[in-house]
Motif scaffolding. Sequence first.
Motif: not given
Lengths: 113, 142
Positions: B18-23, B54, B106
């Motif tokens: 989830f920390t890289r989702a959206g990159e 996502i 989240l």
Amino acid sequence: MTVYTLAREAGFTVEAGADAEDREVKGVYCCDLLSMVMGRAKADTAWITVISNVNSLAVASLADVACIVIAEGVPVDAETRAKAEQQEILILSSPLPVFETGLAIHRCIGAAE
Amino acid sequence: MAMSDEIRLRFEISGDDFTRAGEASSSVKKELKKLGIDPQAVRKVAIAMYEGEINMVIHANGGAIDVVIHPDCIDMILKDNGPGIENVALAMQEGYSTAPDNVRSLGFGAGMGLPNMKKYTDEMQIETERGVGTTVTMKVHI
């Protein structure tokens, strides 16, 4: 009214984005469900939420809001802060609940017009 | 861009990160902005692609996204090898979500992912097979 002026006048703390370009705030949007924010928040609004994580940053960036305002004094962790600096996303922190935070911003924007 | 020109971008999406989702969506947004594409179209692509990205992270253990920028439209092809969508009609309903609780905490799981993707694109197709995977194809006119 710009984000920095808003932070000063409303008494919010600038948590991240000190080097980011100051932006004009044209409204307020409150919601914690990220998909709803993506679909419904207007660009250039101050987005108030209690969700303080890196995913909020992606949403803020893609929805092109002026800043994120974390309400209820919810802490912003170091990773989120670092990523926000990197992506030049402004994060403010408000000790007030969501409604009062929104009201404060609304009053500040209204007074400036 | 000349009529024959197209730009192809490919992104591998890792599952459960989830920390890289959206990159991927963010870099597409940057690329489109750089090309001077209409901001409304850029916003539509960014939102639709982020929702898809996502979904892949939450439900499908990642996958791959191909973006093709044509002079008059942008195509996005999102392919995963996840469990497939059991009931597409239900999944398309606003508010329906199968996201687990840890994901909801989240801020996800509003049940608006697929509806947003449909709302913000001009064309969208879903091909899905249980146990095989899902491919979502979307088009945004410029």
